[in-house]
Design a protein around this motif. Structure first.
Motif: not given
Length: 119
Positions: A39, A42-43, A46, A52-55, A57-58
């Motif tokens: 996480r 990913a942040t 991003a 973005d961070a969610k993308t 991370f995914d």
């Protein structure tokens, strides 16, 4: 919990199941640490890109690897049970099996990487 005369199939199965679950808990701790690190990465990714961070991370999270890792933790706990002396599951034994699930997974994954062919 268990006596020293644990020779019945039911008793052996209960010992293995309990040890496997303790190993799974150890691996679960390792997974939590890994997910936190993923996480944070990913942040950071991003912040330097348009995603973005969610993308981010995914894109890096693999649910199959998660399940395999938890299963290996279960197996490591079962293997740790083989090395324990007969008797009850004391707190020390339980913590040792949890540690085996945490650390033993690295060992098992390392062996599998060497033995199994690369994709």
């Amino acid at each position: 919990m268990m006596n020293a005369e644990c020779t019945s199939a039911e008793c052996i199965l209960i010992n293995l199941l309990l040890s496997g679950l303790l190993g799974l808990i150890g691996q679960g701790i390792r997974v939590i640490v890994g997910l936190k690190k993923l996480r944070e990465e990913a942040t950071a990714e991003a912040s330097t890109s348009t995603a973005d961070a969610k993308t981010a991370f995914d894109n890096h999270f693999d649910v199959r690897q998660l399940w395999l890792s938890l299963f290996i933790g279960f197996v490591a706990g079962c293997l740790a049970n083989l090395g324990r002396p007969d008797g009850e599951f004391t707190k020390e034994v339980q913590l040792a099996i949890i540690a085996a699930g945490y650390a033993g997974t690295d060992f098992i994954e390392g062996v599998l990487t060497k033995v199994l062919p690369k994709k």
